[in-house]
Design an enzyme around this catalytic site. Structure first.
Site, short mmCIF file in Angstrom:
data_model
loop_
_atom_site.label_atom_id
_atom_site.label_comp_id
_atom_site.label_asym_id
_atom_site.label_seq_id
_atom_site.Cartn_x
_atom_site.Cartn_y
_atom_site.Cartn_z
CE LYS A 76 -3.95 1.95 2.58
NZ LYS A 76 -4.86 1.73 3.73
CB SER A 151 -8.21 3.56 2.84
OG SER A 151 -7.32 2.97 3.76
CB SER A 175 -8.33 0.68 5.70
OG SER A 175 -9.06 1.86 5.55
#
Ligand code: GLN
Length: 475
Positions: A76, A151, A175
Site C-alpha cells: 500500500k 482504504s 481499511s
C-alpha cells in the site's frame, strides 16, 4: 499458471520448476494488462526483475532461501520503501520519495520477498471506497461499476485479480478488512502494536496497524509471522513474544469452540443476503460441534461516533507536518510564509482529508474538548471493558464484515456520513485494539462477495486465523 498459495509457489521455486524471474515477469505482465484499473500507483518494472534475478542467483549458489523466497507482494502506498515514492494517494506527496524503509518492509525483504509495486488507496487512508484517491478510482474485480472498498482498495484488487499473491494494507478502522470483504479475499488486522508502525505514514496513531491481504489464511499467518515483533523504532510496538502462528492456527479445534454472536452485529435492517449467508455459516459451524452464544455488546453506532472524533483529532495533528516546507507539494502561489502554508495545503489535500483536519481541529478546541474528545475517549474505554468481558466467555466474536455489498462507484460520495457507516462492524475492533479478520464466506444474489468478520482477544492471531480457516471458502 499462477499459484493460489505461497506453499504451492514455493515448492515450484525450490524445485526450480520455475524461477523468480519467471514469477516477476508473469506478475508484471498481468499488472501492465490491468493498467487502466488504477490498481498500482508505482510499478517496480526494473527493480522487481533485478531483485528476482538476484534471488535466483542466491538459490543456484546454494544460499538458504528465506521464508518468503520469491513471494510476489504489493505494498500500500502509505508504507515507506527507501528510494520509492510514497504518495499516500495524495497530490501533496505526489513526488515524494521515501528516504528509509518501514520496519515491516525490512523484515519481509530479509526473508526474500519480491516486491512488485505500490498500490492505490484512499488519500491518507481516509475512506471506504478508494474514491478519495488523487490517482483515480479502482473497479471492483466482481463488477467494474462498483467500488473495491477502502482504504486499501488497490491492495485488495491486486490480490483478487492475481496481480500479486499477498499485499500489505493499513487498517485504522477497517481499511484492510472491509476491502478484503468486498473483493472476496482474506484481510487481517493484527492486535494494535503487533507490527511496528515505523515507516507507515500516520493517520490516527492510536489505531493504525499494518495488515495483510491474501488469498488464504496460511499466507496471512506466514507474512504476519515475519513482520510481527518488537521494534526499537516504534515505542507502541509490543514486546510480547511472537508465537508460531501456523502451529497455533492448526491446533484450533471446532469441537466446543464458543462463538459469540452479538445482536449489535445483526441489526434488523441488515442486508438480507448478508445476514442469511453469515448466519448460514455460523449454523454450519454449530452443526460441526461449535457452540453459538448470544452475547451483549454496546451498539456499534457509538463506536462509529467515537471513532470519527478520535481519528479526526489524531489526523489533524499528524497531518500538520505537510506544510509545503518539509514534504512534497508547494504552491507556486505564495506571497509570504503564511500564504505558502495555506495555499500548499489547500491545493495539495483532497476534500475528505480537509474535512477531517477541520473536524479534528474542532473537537480538540478548548471550548469543545470535553464535549467531544474526552467523551469519545470514555466511550473507547467502555468498549474496551465490554469486549474484554465478552471474550472471557467466548473464544471469538462473529458477524458480517460490511452491512451492505460492494456499492456503486459514486453512490456514496455525496454523503460522507453514509460512507462512514461502511465501517460500522469493523471499527469496534479498532477502538479496542483487538485482532480481527475478514474471511470470504459466499456470494450474494448478485454474485457479489460476502465477508465474515471475526474478533479474538489481544494477541490471539493464531487462534483467529485457525477459526477463519474453518470458514474460508475456495475463491
Ligand atoms: N473507512 C475508515 C475511515 O475512513 C477506515 C479507514 C482506515 O482503516 N484506514 O476512517
Amino acid at each position: 499458471m499462477l499459484s493460489s498459495s505461497y506453499e504451492e509457489l514455493r515448492s515450484k521455486l525450490l524445485s526450480r520448476e520455475i524461477s523468480c524471474e519467471d514469477v516477476a515477469r508473469q506478475y508484471i505482465e498481468r499488472i501492465d494488462a490491468h493498467r487502466g484499473d488504477n490498481i498500482f500507483i508505482t510499478v517496480f518494472h526494473a527493480e522487481a526483475l533485478e531483485r528476482a534475478r538476484s534471488l535466483d542467483r542466491k538459490l543456484s549458489e546454494g544460499g538458504v532461501p528465506g521464508r518468503l523466497f520469491g513471494l510476489p507482494m504489493a505494498i500500500k502506498d502509505n508504507i515507506s520503501m527507501k528510494g520509492a515514492k510514497v504518495t499516500c494517494a495524495s497530490k501533496i506527496l505526489e513526488n515524494y520519495e521515501s528516504v528509509y524503509d518501514a520496519t515491516a518492509i525490512l523484515r519481509l525483504e530479509a526473508e526474500d520477498a519480491l516486491f512488485l509495486g505500490k498500490t492505490n488507496m484512499d488519500e491518507f487512508a481516509m475512506g471506504s471506497s478508494n474514491e478519495n484517491s488523487a490517482f483515480g478510482t479502482v473497479p471492483n474485480p466482481f463488477d467494474k461499476n462498483r467500488v473495491p472498498g477502502g482504504s486499501s482498495g488497490g491492495s485488495a484488487a491486486a490480490v483478487a485479480n492475481g496481480l500479486c499473491l499477498v499485499a500489505l494494507g493499513s487498517d485504522t478502522g477497517g481499511s484492510v478488512r472491509q476491502p478484503a470483504g468486498f473483493c472476496d479475499i482474506v484481510g487481517l488486522k493484527p492486535t494494535y502494536g503487533r507490527i511496528s508502525r515505523y515507516g507507515l505514514v500516520a493517520f490516527a496513531s492510536s489505531f493504525d496497524q499494518i495488515g495483510v491481504l491474501s488469498r488464504n489464511t496460511d499466507d496471512a499467518a506466514l507474512v504476519l509471522q515475519v513482520m510481527a515483533g518488537k521494534d526499537e523504532h516504534d515505542a507502541t510496538c509490543s514486546r510480547h513474544d511472537v508465537p508460531d502462528y501456523a502451529a497455533e492456527s492448526s491446533s484450533v479445534g471446532i469441537e466446543g469452540l464458543r462463538i459469540g454472536v452479538p445482536k449489535a452485529f445483526f441489526p434488523d435492517n441488515l442486508n438480507s443476503d448478508i445476514s442469511g449467508i453469515v448466519k448460514g455459516k455460523l449454523h454450519e459451524l454449530r452443526d460441526r460441534g461449535a457452540e453459538l452464544v448470544d452475547i451483549e455488546l454496546p451498539e456499534s453506532d457509538y463506536a462509529i461516533a467515537a471513532y470519527y472524533i478520535l481519528v479526526t483529532a489524531e489526523a489533524s495533528s499528524n497531518l500538520a507536518r505537510f506544510d509545503g516546507a518539509r514534504y512534497g507539494y508547494r504552491s507556486s502561489d505564495a506571497a509570504d510564509l503564511s500564504s505558502m502554508y495555506v495555499n500548499s495545503r489547500t491545493e495539495g489535500f483532497g476534500r475528505e482529508v480537509k474535512r477531517r483536519i477541520m473536524l479534528g481541529t474542532y473537537v480538540l478546541s478548548a471550548g469543545y474538548y470535553d464535549t467531544y474528545y474526552k467523551k469519545a475517549q470514555q466511550v473507547r474505554r467502555v468498549f474496551q471493558d465490554r469486549y474484554r468481558e465478552a471474550l472471557e466467555k467466548v473464544d471469538v466474536i462473529a458477524g458480517p464484515t460490511s452491512p451492505f455489498p460492494p456499492f456503486g462507484i459514486g453512490d456514496k460520495t455525496g454523503d460522507p456520513l453514509e460512507m462512514y457507516l461502511a465501517d460500522v462492524f469493523t471499527v469496534p475492533a479498532s477502538i479496542v485494539g483487538m485482532p480481527a479478520v475478514s474471511v470470504p464466506v459466499g456470494l450474494d444474489s448478485l454474485g457479489l462477495p460476502v465477508g465474515m468478520h471475526l474478533i479474538c482477544n489481544f494477541f490471539e492471531e493464531g487462534k483467529l486465523l485457525g477459526i477463519a480457516k474453518m470458514l474460508q471458502r475456495r475463491t
